[in-house]
Enzyme design. Structure first.
Site, PDB file in Angstrom:
ATOM      1  CG  ASN A  55      46.862  38.535  50.817  1.00  0.00           C
ATOM      2  OD1 ASN A  55      46.805  39.630  50.289  1.00  0.00           O
ATOM      3  ND2 ASN A  55      47.855  37.686  50.619  1.00  0.00           N
ATOM      4  CG  ASP A  68      41.182  31.418  50.948  1.00  0.00           C
ATOM      5  OD1 ASP A  68      40.304  30.540  50.851  1.00  0.00           O
ATOM      6  OD2 ASP A  68      40.917  32.623  51.120  1.00  0.00           O
TER       7      ASP A  68
HETATM    8  O1  F6P Z   1      39.478  33.853  53.109  1.00  0.00           O
HETATM    9  C1  F6P Z   1      38.788  32.753  53.601  1.00  0.00           C
HETATM   10  C2  F6P Z   1      37.455  32.605  52.937  1.00  0.00           C
HETATM   11  O2  F6P Z   1      36.789  31.513  53.537  1.00  0.00           O
HETATM   12  C3  F6P Z   1      37.465  32.464  51.422  1.00  0.00           C
HETATM   13  O3  F6P Z   1      37.782  31.171  50.977  1.00  0.00           O
HETATM   14  C4  F6P Z   1      36.057  32.868  51.091  1.00  0.00           C
HETATM   15  O4  F6P Z   1      35.977  33.289  49.757  1.00  0.00           O
HETATM   16  C5  F6P Z   1      35.815  33.987  52.064  1.00  0.00           C
HETATM   17  O5  F6P Z   1      36.666  33.754  53.148  1.00  0.00           O
HETATM   18  C6  F6P Z   1      34.397  34.092  52.555  1.00  0.00           C
HETATM   19  O6  F6P Z   1      34.334  35.237  53.347  1.00  0.00           O
HETATM   20  P1  F6P Z   1      33.202  35.572  54.399  1.00  0.00           P
HETATM   21  O7  F6P Z   1      33.362  34.640  55.558  1.00  0.00           O
HETATM   22  O8  F6P Z   1      33.479  36.986  54.768  1.00  0.00           O
HETATM   23  O9  F6P Z   1      31.908  35.362  53.705  1.00  0.00           O
END
Ligand code: F6P
Length: 358
Positions: free
Chosen positions: A112, A136
């Site tokens: 996104n 997601d």
């Molecule tokens: O957008 C993908 C995602 O895995 C989400 O499902 C999750 O909330 C987020 O990224 C976790 O982000 P990070 O890897 O920055 O902790």
């Protein structure tokens, strides 16, 4: 000479490499004179002109490899117009790198936030083609993003494993699945894993409804309950708070994540022991499942086709099984949520799944 810049941005997911391989193999199937500039760690590489020259050989043998050979990073869209610590204008820097390398097109793989920046670069006059990646599955304009099915497989496997241990104990098991804003992975893994209660950001829950569902199962002789909860699941009362109020409330309680808050609430209201499992980033790790390999390859080849035809400003997508393209300006800034009134939710309810709201 066809000069292509490529970057992967945001959280990684499975099949990023498969998708890039699809793009590169697709380009080389028609042209010999292709130069690939692989920007390191997402938009950071484009901003700071940090890239590797890659050849078609770099994209061989990576179909099944997880992660991204380019590396990735989160560069929030809202900070793109804010100069860096040295006063560098990031947008101008990205444009400068693009023009300095005389690129014909920038290929961006992302979710996104990444698409908002990609669209901004399009508006700034760059030729951009994007591919929809994220576990997601929340990108508007495509039925499916690559990474999603692989993450569902992993989260389902976690619930399956919890199932066997759950049958040995009279406990409530909470499995926290990734998804802050949308609950696609939780919904699919929850149904596939036979979760009894599924909690999604799109359907705010009532703790009393959850406790009642647990009690109902006990009365029916089912001594354990499995709850699949999305990271961003929220109670009905919290859903009424403003963003600021919610942040303040969460800061006071300071739970490590939603599963811990839920466990405390359930333990207070029922006599059940609760256990928590958080598969976390394992959901984004490892080899892509066959579905994602196929989807990413098809989308990659479709992106190559657009580049070869000099049709820019699109995200490649899949709709009703057909590969298609969607104008970037239509995709940017829109999320694809689970519709609480959709057939899949209704069908899940018919099989006895509680969404904690009624
Ligand atoms: O957008 C993908 C995602 O895995 C989400 O499902 C999750 O909330 C987020 O990224 C976790 O982000 P990070 O890897 O920055 O902790």
């Amino acid at each position: 000479m066809l000069r292509i810049g490529m970057l992967t941005s945001g959280g990684d997911c499975q099949a990023l490499n498969a998708a890039m391989r699809g793009v590169v193999k697709g380009l080389f199937s028609e042209r010999d004179d292709v130069e690939i500039y692989g920007f390191q760690e997402g938009y950071k590489g484009l901003i700071y002109s940090n890239f590797k020259m890659l050849t078609s050989r770099d994209f061989s043998g990576i179909l099944t490899v997880g992660g991204t050979i380019l590396g990735t990073s989160r560069q929030p869209f809202k900070l793109m117009r804010v100069p860096d610590e040295n006063g560098l204008d990031k947008v101008e820097a990205m444009k400068h790198t693009y023009h300095k390398l005389n690129l014909n097109c920038l290929v961006v793989l992302g979710g996104n936030g990444t698409h908002k920046t990609a669209n901004m670069l399009r508006e700034e006059g760059l030729n951009v083609i994007t591919l929809p990646k994220t576990i997601d599955n929340d990108l508007w304009g495509t039925d499916m993003t690559f990474g999603f099915q692989s993450a569902v497989d992993i989260a389902t496997d976690t619930i399956d494993r919890i199932h066997t241990t759950a049958t040995s104990h009279s406990r409530v098991f909470i499995v926290e699945v990734m998804g802050h804003k949308v609950g696609w992975v939780t919904l699919h893994a929850g149904i596939a894993g036979g979760a009894d209660i599924i909690l999604l950001p799109e359907i705010p829950y009532d703790i009393n409804t959850i406790v009642k569902a647990i009690e109902r199962r006990k009365k029916a002789g089912k001594l354990f309950t499995i709850i699949a909860v999305a990271e961003g699941a929220i109670s009905k009362s919290d859903a009424k708070l403003s963003k600021k109020e919610l942040k303040e409330k969460q800061a006071k309680k300071n739970y490590p994540s939603v599963a811990y808050e839920l466990a405390e609430k359930i333990q207070k209201k029922s006599n059940q022991e609760v256990r928590i499992t958080v598969p976390g980033h394992t959901q984004r790790g490892g080899s892509p499942c066959p579905y994602d390999r196929v989807l990413a390859t098809r989308l990659g080849a479709a992106a190559a086709n657009l580049i070869l035809q000099e049709k820019y400003g699109y995200m490649v997508a899949i709709k009703n099984g057909e590969i298609t393209k969607v104008p970037l300006k239509e995709v940017a800034g829109k999320l694809k949520f689970v519709d609480p009134k959709s057939d899949i939710i209704r069908e899940a309810r018919m099989t006895g799944i509680s969404f904690g709201n009624e």
